[in-house]
Write an enzyme that holds these catalytic residues in place. Structure first.
Site, short mmCIF file in Angstrom:
data_model
loop_
_atom_site.label_atom_id
_atom_site.label_comp_id
_atom_site.label_asym_id
_atom_site.label_seq_id
_atom_site.Cartn_x
_atom_site.Cartn_y
_atom_site.Cartn_z
N HIS A 6 10.52 -12.55 10.56
CA HIS A 6 9.40 -12.04 10.10
C HIS A 6 8.74 -13.16 9.03
CE1 HIS A 6 10.81 -7.46 9.73
NE2 HIS A 6 10.33 -8.02 11.03
N SER A 35 2.06 -9.66 23.00
CA SER A 35 3.39 -9.46 23.54
C SER A 35 3.47 -10.67 24.42
CB SER A 35 3.44 -8.18 24.46
OG SER A 35 4.74 -8.42 24.94
N ILE A 56 8.58 0.72 16.29
CA ILE A 56 8.23 1.29 15.17
C ILE A 56 6.73 1.26 14.94
CG2 ILE A 56 8.28 -0.98 13.76
CD1 ILE A 56 8.93 0.92 11.32
N ARG A 63 19.11 -3.51 15.52
CA ARG A 63 20.03 -3.33 14.44
C ARG A 63 21.63 -3.72 14.45
NH1 ARG A 63 15.83 -0.18 15.17
NH2 ARG A 63 14.74 0.56 13.60
N LYS A 107 9.60 -4.42 6.91
CA LYS A 107 10.68 -4.53 5.99
C LYS A 107 11.94 -4.81 7.00
CE LYS A 107 12.58 -0.74 7.05
NZ LYS A 107 13.97 -0.90 7.75
#
Length: 328
Positions: free
Chosen positions: A77, A34, A12, A163, A95
């Site tokens: 996060h 990274s 993303i 995911r 998010k």
């Protein structure tokens, strides 16, 4: 110019936020980090970053970075947002910020202590099509709002995709369930009182792959479904007594549909079309974030709003374990 640092080379970031930062009027891409330095260097060269780091800690310690964008796996996060705040950096975090609403108040306390800006990256709240939806509802264009209907689905069964990894915070509700909830809350200024839900999990991944949700907002109802294993679809419709508003490509305008909304009258004999061609919602998000971080009055998505949105997702998960309503 605001100097951005990016933690990780996630997709993303590569496809959306890095181009938005590079194209923005008030920010510059200063550094990429990274755990694989070669990846940081390669992405840095591609987007013109001045610095590349082989660890996130090095980037956070850099004096060449004013704020960071965090597109790490969801389960990381909260941890890295806290570390970035401690380092005195402004933070735009992908998010969902958290997997439980109770994890956000400590970040609010830390934010206030360090006097930095911290926002969850809900780009839709910066898109003019959603601002128009909010304004139309507030102006009475559809009369009393009675029902909001939504859907968000895509097909992804890659076992290596985050995911589909429960330990990384994968699943439909964390990934895309946040969008029908946040866009309804944003557009109406209302909060749900209680929710009902049916949730199906993948037998191998353990992640939620399908949900059908009903949320009671008191004055109106929201119903929507989600899936990570259905044909791709996005829709949001706000139905009132005098008309309804349909939002096309509500969350990824330009990818799923053109940037437009339609306002239909009561008898379905007239429709007004509002178009927003060329809108770059990620760029708008980045520019608004920078102005707010530099003391401007731009509206941004606050951590207080993040708590409210996550409470809805938490309640949906609880509701999926029972029959009947679950209070938010």
């Amino acid at each position: 110019m605001f100097r951005w640092g990016v933690l990780s080379t996630a997709k993303i970031g590569r496809e959306q936020l890095l181009p938005a930062i590079v194209d923005s009027e008030n920010g510059v891409l200063s550094a990429i980090a990274s755990r694989d330095l070669s990846k940081a260097k390669a992405l840095g060269e591609r987007f013109g970053a001045r610095h590349a780091f082989g660890s996130y800690e090095e980037l956070l310690a850099s004096q060449e970075v004013d704020g960071v964008y965090i597109p790490l796996p969801t389960s990381q996060h909260v941890e890295w947002t806290a570390k970035a705040i401690e380092a005195g950096k402004h933070v735009l975090v992908e998010k969902p910020l958290a997997l439980d609403a109770k994890d956000i108040p400590p970040l609010i306390k830390l934010r206030d202590q360090k006097k930095v800006l911290v926002c969850e990256a809900f780009m839709v709240t910066y898109h003019p099509q959603w601002i128009k939806v909010r304004d139309l509802i507030a102006s009475g264009a559809i009369g009393r709002l009675r029902h909001v209907q939504g859907a968000f689905s895509y097909y992804n069964v890659d076992p290596n995709n985050m995911r589909n990894k429960l330990d990384l915070g994968g699943g439909a509700l964390p990934d895309i369930g946040v969008y029908p909830t946040v866009s309804t809350r944003f557009s109406t200024g209302k909060e749900p009182i209680r929710v009902q839900a049916t949730i199906e999990r993948d037998k191998t991944f353990g992640t939620d792959i399908y949900s059908s949700i009903r949320a009671d907002f008191g004055d109106f109802e929201l119903s929507f479904y989600l899936s990570t294993q259905m044909a791709a679809r996005q829709v949001m419709v706000f139905h009132g007594e005098k008309g309804f508003i349909e939002v096309f490509g509500p969350f990824n305008a330009g990818l799923y549909e053109h940037h437009r909304i339609e306002l239909h009258n009561q008898n379905h004999t007239e429709a007004q079309v509002f178009r927003f061609p060329g809108t770059q919602q990620y760029r708008l998000e980045c520019e608004a974030f920078v102005r707010a971080a530099q003391g401007g009055k731009d509206r941004v998505f606050t951590l207080e709003e993040s708590v409210l949105n996550q409470k809805v997702i938490d309640a949906i998960f609880r509701a999926g374990e029972k029959d009947g309503w679950e209070p938010v």
